[in-house]
Each structure stands twice: as structure tokens, then as C-alpha cells.
Design a protein around this motif. Sequence first.
Motif, PDB file in Angstrom:
ATOM      1  N   THR A 109       0.829  -1.204   0.000  1.00  0.00           N
ATOM      2  CA  THR A 109       0.000   0.000   0.000  1.00  0.00           C
ATOM      3  C   THR A 109       0.861   1.251   0.000  1.00  0.00           C
ATOM      4  O   THR A 109       0.437   2.314  -0.457  1.00  0.00           O
ATOM      5  CB  THR A 109      -0.918   0.019   1.236  1.00  0.00           C
ATOM      6  N   ALA A 110       2.087   1.150   0.523  1.00  0.00           N
ATOM      7  CA  ALA A 110       3.022   2.282   0.536  1.00  0.00           C
ATOM      8  C   ALA A 110       4.417   1.749   0.802  1.00  0.00           C
ATOM      9  O   ALA A 110       4.590   0.586   1.205  1.00  0.00           O
ATOM     10  CB  ALA A 110       2.629   3.307   1.601  1.00  0.00           C
ATOM     11  N   GLY A 111       5.421   2.596   0.575  1.00  0.00           N
ATOM     12  CA  GLY A 111       6.796   2.200   0.815  1.00  0.00           C
ATOM     13  C   GLY A 111       7.237   2.487   2.241  1.00  0.00           C
ATOM     14  O   GLY A 111       6.508   3.087   3.034  1.00  0.00           O
ATOM     15  N   ALA A 112       8.452   2.081   2.555  1.00  0.00           N
ATOM     16  CA  ALA A 112       8.989   2.271   3.901  1.00  0.00           C
ATOM     17  C   ALA A 112       9.195   3.747   4.207  1.00  0.00           C
ATOM     18  O   ALA A 112       9.630   4.518   3.355  1.00  0.00           O
ATOM     19  CB  ALA A 112      10.310   1.516   4.036  1.00  0.00           C
ATOM     20  N   SER A 113       8.892   4.129   5.453  1.00  0.00           N
ATOM     21  CA  SER A 113       9.027   5.537   5.821  1.00  0.00           C
ATOM     22  C   SER A 113       9.404   5.738   7.280  1.00  0.00           C
ATOM     23  O   SER A 113       9.510   6.873   7.737  1.00  0.00           O
ATOM     24  CB  SER A 113       7.707   6.273   5.550  1.00  0.00           C
ATOM     25  N   MET A 114       9.620   4.682   8.042  1.00  0.00           N
ATOM     26  CA  MET A 114       9.863   4.818   9.477  1.00  0.00           C
ATOM     27  C   MET A 114      11.340   5.056   9.750  1.00  0.00           C
ATOM     28  O   MET A 114      12.206   4.453   9.124  1.00  0.00           O
ATOM     29  CB  MET A 114       9.370   3.568  10.201  1.00  0.00           C
ATOM     30  N   MET A 122      12.850   1.865  12.257  1.00  0.00           N
ATOM     31  CA  MET A 122      12.541   0.466  11.965  1.00  0.00           C
ATOM     32  C   MET A 122      13.052   0.137  10.569  1.00  0.00           C
ATOM     33  O   MET A 122      12.771   0.866   9.617  1.00  0.00           O
ATOM     34  CB  MET A 122      11.037   0.219  12.058  1.00  0.00           C
ATOM     35  N   PRO A 123      13.809  -0.942  10.413  1.00  0.00           N
ATOM     36  CA  PRO A 123      14.338  -1.281   9.089  1.00  0.00           C
ATOM     37  C   PRO A 123      13.224  -1.532   8.076  1.00  0.00           C
ATOM     38  O   PRO A 123      12.164  -2.077   8.435  1.00  0.00           O
ATOM     39  CB  PRO A 123      15.138  -2.564   9.350  1.00  0.00           C
ATOM     40  N   PRO A 124      13.426  -1.151   6.821  1.00  0.00           N
ATOM     41  CA  PRO A 124      12.432  -1.446   5.787  1.00  0.00           C
ATOM     42  C   PRO A 124      12.116  -2.938   5.687  1.00  0.00           C
ATOM     43  O   PRO A 124      10.992  -3.307   5.336  1.00  0.00           O
ATOM     44  CB  PRO A 124      13.099  -0.933   4.502  1.00  0.00           C
ATOM     45  N   THR A 125      13.086  -3.787   6.007  1.00  0.00           N
ATOM     46  CA  THR A 125      12.829  -5.227   5.940  1.00  0.00           C
ATOM     47  C   THR A 125      11.778  -5.668   6.940  1.00  0.00           C
ATOM     48  O   THR A 125      11.073  -6.656   6.708  1.00  0.00           O
ATOM     49  CB  THR A 125      14.130  -6.014   6.192  1.00  0.00           C
ATOM     50  N   TYR A 163       4.349  -3.551   9.017  1.00  0.00           N
ATOM     51  CA  TYR A 163       3.848  -2.184   9.121  1.00  0.00           C
ATOM     52  C   TYR A 163       3.350  -1.611   7.805  1.00  0.00           C
ATOM     53  O   TYR A 163       3.218  -0.404   7.673  1.00  0.00           O
ATOM     54  CB  TYR A 163       4.924  -1.269   9.720  1.00  0.00           C
ATOM     55  N   GLN A 164       3.082  -2.438   6.836  1.00  0.00           N
ATOM     56  CA  GLN A 164       2.435  -1.991   5.607  1.00  0.00           C
ATOM     57  C   GLN A 164       1.404  -3.026   5.176  1.00  0.00           C
ATOM     58  O   GLN A 164       1.470  -4.190   5.572  1.00  0.00           O
ATOM     59  CB  GLN A 164       3.451  -1.779   4.481  1.00  0.00           C
ATOM     60  N   GLY A 165       0.461  -2.554   4.355  1.00  0.00           N
ATOM     61  CA  GLY A 165      -0.513  -3.467   3.797  1.00  0.00           C
ATOM     62  C   GLY A 165       0.012  -4.109   2.530  1.00  0.00           C
ATOM     63  O   GLY A 165       0.892  -3.570   1.853  1.00  0.00           O
ATOM     64  N   PRO A 170      14.612   0.909  -0.169  1.00  0.00           N
ATOM     65  CA  PRO A 170      13.668   1.600   0.722  1.00  0.00           C
ATOM     66  C   PRO A 170      12.776   2.550  -0.069  1.00  0.00           C
ATOM     67  O   PRO A 170      13.244   3.293  -0.928  1.00  0.00           O
ATOM     68  CB  PRO A 170      14.592   2.368   1.675  1.00  0.00           C
ATOM     69  N   GLY A 171      11.498   2.505   0.212  1.00  0.00           N
ATOM     70  CA  GLY A 171      10.544   3.356  -0.488  1.00  0.00           C
ATOM     71  C   GLY A 171       9.835   2.662  -1.627  1.00  0.00           C
ATOM     72  O   GLY A 171       8.822   3.169  -2.122  1.00  0.00           O
TER      73      GLY A 171
END
Length: 378
Positions: A97-102, A105-108, A162-164, A133-134
Motif C-alpha cells: 500500500t506504501a513504501g517504507a518511511s519509518m 525500523m528497518p524497511p525489511t 507495518y504496511q498493507g 527503501p521506499g
Amino acid sequence: MQNSIPEPEKVSPYQLDQNMKIDHALGDDLLWHSPLDEPFQVSGFAWLDTEHKYRRLPASPDVPIRPEVNALANCTSGGQIRFRTNSRTVSVRVRLTAGASMYHMPPTGECGMDAYIGGPGEWRHAGTTRFQPGQVEYESSLFNVEGHDGKVRSFLLNMPLYQGVEELWIGLAPDAELLAPEPYDCSKKVIVYGTSITQGGCASRPGMSYTNILSRRLHLEFINLGFSGNGKGEQELAELAAQIAEPACLVIDYEANCGGTEAYQQTLPRYIETYRKFHPEVPIILVSRIPHGGESFMPEILEGRLERKKFQVNLIRQLTEAGDHHLTFVDGSELLGDDSGEATVDGVHPTDLGFQRMADGLEPVLRQVIGDMTASAR
């Protein structure tokens, strides 16, 4: 005459260490499968059979829920895919639903997937997705062996915390055999309601969330109802948790989002009472919050936690004396050990070490509380 020192060449770490190389597109030499089809088994989504969505709450709940909770329900924390295959390679194609943004917290962990092989009691990490990332869409290999040994292996894939996930495909060798996984030890489910910590913040990869660790150890389905920043103990969330069939137990761990002692004193009894209307004898495990990193220099934080812990102990005692003999209290202040700050990212959210310690502390409690119930269901 001074010698000029050349500036170092600006290169990406991926160019310096080939072990960090990002996968390119995997090509057309794989056969792509939907995990929603047999013989794959998807767990962690209590309404999947009726709605066919990777979502942790109903798409149209029959009770009102806040927009924040509704949005977080799309995060696939606790989602697992199990199967057996002799494929020499296992890959995934994912649309998020979206890319990593935290920032912490690692994108993985936020957006990635990881794989385990070995089967019940023998699970071992086999691979983690690689992507920039992203990225909202990525393809990545999770497992690959040179040659083709023909060995049938059990696989467990953990979905992003943490993403859909809007779309997911599993790529196998075209000639691979695909089989159903080993069944869980029983059909009963462990339901865990809580906060960002329950949701998995801030594990480095999905398999290190404490509910996923415990699911591997106990070989049971876990339903993760952790809602980051929004575990408020609403009565409506208790009603939705009560809709989940065949509960082995309910774990309540939302103190960190409770809004203060006064609010907690109001919501916790009501949450338990609401769930009890539907499941009068299902074991309930109440976990107090893990220590906050600021307690050593902000005494009001420590005082508040100790005040709520006293309230929780007294509440469990009162309910037990009133006839509810299926309640257990776990002191969360002991879960991270004596050096709790070394087991978090920011004084609040556990690292993989912190989640490992939480699982270590909760595992014997779960085994004792639900042992008889799960044994009778086998």
C-alpha cells in the motif's frame, strides 16, 4: 608545494559489498502462484475465509471503529504463508500500500518478508527480501539452492509488519512439486491485542516479531491485533476479538497506549467484561507494559507504570475472587531483563533481542495456560 588529496569516490555500499546487492527482476523462468489458492495455507487473518483480504479486521466491521484502527488493520503483521515444496528456489512478488518511511525500523521489518524452512520444532531462517527503501512493488528471492536436490522442504513466509499488502505472488520453479504444510498442533488460535510493540515495532524483519516467534515455537496460529499508537482498549475491539472462532486464549497488552492510569482503570475492566460475555472460560493473559527508557530520569513515568501495575494485580485478584478462574497476570517489567534499555531501539520499542526476550518470558506462560485446552482439541 602541497600534495592535493583526491576526494573519495562516492559509491553506494551496494557497490562495495556484493552481499548487499539488490535483486533485479527475477524474469519469466518462475511459475507464480497466489497463496490464496490451495495447497498454500495463509494464517493470521481471522476473516480471510470470508473476505479474501490480507486484513486483520473485517473490511466492514459491524461495530464502529476509529479511522486510525481501520487503517492499521490493513498492515499484515502476523500474516503467515505455509507450504511444502521441492522447488530449488522460492521468490515473492509484492505490491504494498506504501513504501517504507519509518526512521527507527528497518524497511525489511516494515515492508519486507522473510522465510523459514525446517518444519514444526525445527524452523530456521532461510532468507529475507531485498528491495530499495521506499519501493511499493518489488520482486525478491527468499530461498535458492544450487542444482536441484529434489528435497521437499517445509516453508513459512512472514508478511510485512507495518504496511498493507495489496497483491502477493510466490514464484517457484515450473517443475516443482507443491504440497500442503503440516497442520498446526490444533485449530485453536492465540489472539493478541495491543500496541505498536504487539504489531512488531521495531523488529528488523517480520519473523522477529514476538507473536511470530511464539507461533513458530508453539506451532499454533496467532492473530495479531496490535495497532500502533492506537491500542486504547475500546469495547468494540473486544467485541471484534470475540468474533474470532476457536480461541485458545486472549493476550491483552495495551497499557502503553492506554492514555494514563485513570483511562486504563475505565477501559480494562470493560474490555475484559465485554470479551467474557462471549467467551466466559477462554483463558485471558494480562501483560503489563515493559519498562520505558525514560523511567530512570523521569520518575513520573515509573510512578505511573507502578500505579497501573498495582491496579492490574488487584483487578485480576478481584475478578478471580468473583469466580473467574481463567485469568493470568504477567509482569511486563521483567520481560526485557535487567538491562531493558539495551533491548530497545528508542527506550520504547524492542529490537530483535527485546522481542526474543519477550517470547522467552511469555512462552512458558502460554504453554501452561493453554496446554490443556489445546491438548483436548487435537
